[in-house]
Scaffold this active site. Structure first.
Site: not given
Ligand code: UD1
Ligand code: CA
Length: 449
Positions: A16, A371
């Site tokens: 995103r 310089n």
């Molecule tokens: C996640 C949470 C959601 C919460 C929100 C808060 C889950 C399933 N969902 O959603 O409940 O309200 O964050 O911001 O946990 N990441 C990895 N590997 C992966 C997927 C993600 O390392 O396979 C890391 C991403 O880099 C990121 C974090 O985990 O730093 C969260 O992932 P993201 O995809 O942003 O989750 P959200 O959809 O925001």
């Molecule tokens: Ca997130």
């Protein structure tokens, strides 16, 4: 005291963001989002700290070094990401904190509150940090029973209308019992809208295992934006963070004439009675001593400014600038890797790069340190009490001894002895009446047909 370990999830591509840079490397107040998380986490002194990154994210690994990273080969969800850290984290006799690299504003105090709740007498298996964002869209919702006990977390995509109406959301931060973490992670499946392994499922799973879970609500220590997923949210986060940094600076005694136009960095350090004019930008690595005045439109980064110095208006201090007590750096003066001694002055239109300038020396308007020869950088050393006349070019490497005087317009290519006077410019030639004859001759030329 039991052990605290931490896993920071940073493997997501951040689709995103529409960017080639990994999401967690985007900067807020001059520091990467991940850097904010790591700095806050460091205050808890975890015994182990492992960062989960994606393949090829060498810049992210470098950002967190010397802390180890593990690679999650495919991004199959937050639960899957935690599983990737298993080998590196191993057995933990205590609490494992799981944090997201895209949630930079979780305060260290809040992390500690989560750990303390996890270690309370009832020993919940999982404690989650709950937040109430102004716009809960996209967040996982904390679903409670009629008594207010947490039963499960449902992701926005999987939630029905009633669940989406819940304002209490998952921040993403969890404190998990090290003794059950890996069995919880093993039990997470991917039967959901995104077919991902959601860490949030650990809540319901723990209860099926007969363990309790708990929520700790954020209490205003956090800045209001939790997860940052897009450039729009990044800009909102920057604005929120800037406002908080300015407020903190003013609360600590900094005077800001027009706060809204001032940009600070997360690591900016101010002394007392600093005055900042409008439109001043302070990048990373800046310390500002007591009674320093940073006048309008100055741009400062990687600089240490000692007490009482006067900077700007329109000054630019770059990396490695050390400005001595009471020194002046005026309009359109640029410094880089330059040390100005106590009371030294460079008031107008100068470039001082790779230079050392002694106490009380005066650098005349238009003075340039040459310089760089197109290949390497060289140093200019100016002793104390030197007077450098306007429009002098100092061709480095060159040393000007203490107390020397350099005549205006000089191109100085050789070292100057202390207390000497140097003139290194074309001689002035004067021809009496020459202009009269010149004008007559040109006028005659003009009259011819
Ligand atoms: C996640 C949470 C959601 C919460 C929100 C808060 C889950 C399933 N969902 O959603 O409940 O309200 O964050 O911001 O946990 N990441 C990895 N590997 C992966 C997927 C993600 O390392 O396979 C890391 C991403 O880099 C990121 C974090 O985990 O730093 C969260 O992932 P993201 O995809 O942003 O989750 P959200 O959809 O925001
Ligand atoms: Ca997130």
């Amino acid at each position: 005291m039991t052990e605290i370990a931490a896993i920071v999830l940073a493997a997501g591509k951040g689709t995103r963001m529409k960017s080639d840079l990994p999401k967690v490397m985007h900067r807020i107040a001059g520091r990467s989002m991940l850097g904010h998380v790591m700095d806050n986490l460091a205050q808890l002194k975890p015994s182990k700290l492992v960062v989960v990154i994606g393949p090829g994210m060498d810049d992210v690994a470098a950002e967190v070094a010397p802390h180890p990273t593990v690679i999650q080969a495919e991004q199959l969800g937050t639960g899957h990401a935690v599983a990737a850290a298993r080998g590196a984290v191993g057995a933990v006799n205590g609490t494992v904190l799981v944090l997201f690299g895209d949630a930079p504003f979780v305060a260290a105090e809040t992390m500690s509150r989560l750990v303390a709740r996890r270690e309370a007498a009832d020993r919940p298996a999982v404690v989650v940090l709950g937040v109430r964002p102004a716009d809960p869209n996209g967040y996982g919702r904390l679903i409670t029973d009629p008594k207010g006990n947490l039963i499960r977390i449902v992701e926005h995509r999987d939630a029905d209308a009633a669940e989406r109406a819940v304002g209490l959301c998952n921040s993403g931060v969890m404190a998990i019992d090290g003794g059950v973490l890996w069995s919880l992670v093993d039990a997470i499946g991917n039967a959901n809208a995104k077919q991902e392994y959601y860490l949030t499922d650990a809540i319901a799973i723990a209860q099926r295992m007969g363990r309790s879970v708990a929520v700790v609500e954020a209490d205003g220590k956090e800045l209001p934006l939790i997860g940052i997923n897009s450039k729009v949210e990044l800009a909102e986060a920057e604005a929120i963070c800037q406002q908080a940094l300015r407020r903190r600076a003013m609360e600590n005694g900094v005077t800001m004439i027009d706060p809204a136009s001032v940009f600070l960095s997360a690591d900016t350090v101010f002394g007392r009675d600093v005055v900042i004019g409008p439109n001043v930008v302070i990048g990373p690595g800046v310390t500002v001593g007591d009674k320093v005045e940073l006048r309008a439109f100055s741009h400062v980064e990687g600089a240490a400014i000692a007490a009482g110095a006067l900077i700007g208006p329109f000054a630019r201090l770059r990396a490695g600038s050390k400005i001595g007590a009471g020194a002046h750096v005026g309009n359109f003066v640029e410094t880089k890797n330059a040390v100005l001694g106590e009371g030294a002055k460079a008031n107008h239109l100068s470039y001082l790069g790779d230079a050392e300038i002694g106490a009380r020396s005066n650098i005349g308007a238009g003075t340039i340190t040459c310089n760089y020869d197109g290949f390497v950088k060289a140093k200019t050393t100016i002793g104390a009490g030197v007077f450098v006349g306007s429009n002098t070019a100092l061709v480095a490497p060159v040393t000007v001894g203490e107390g020397a005087l350099i005549a205006a317009g000089s191109v100085v290519t050789r070292d100057v002895a202390p207390d000497a006077m140097v003139v290194a410019r074309g001689q002035q030639v004067e021809k009496a009446g020459w202009a009269v004859k010149f004008r007559a001759a040109r006028q005659a030329l003009k009259k011819k047909p």
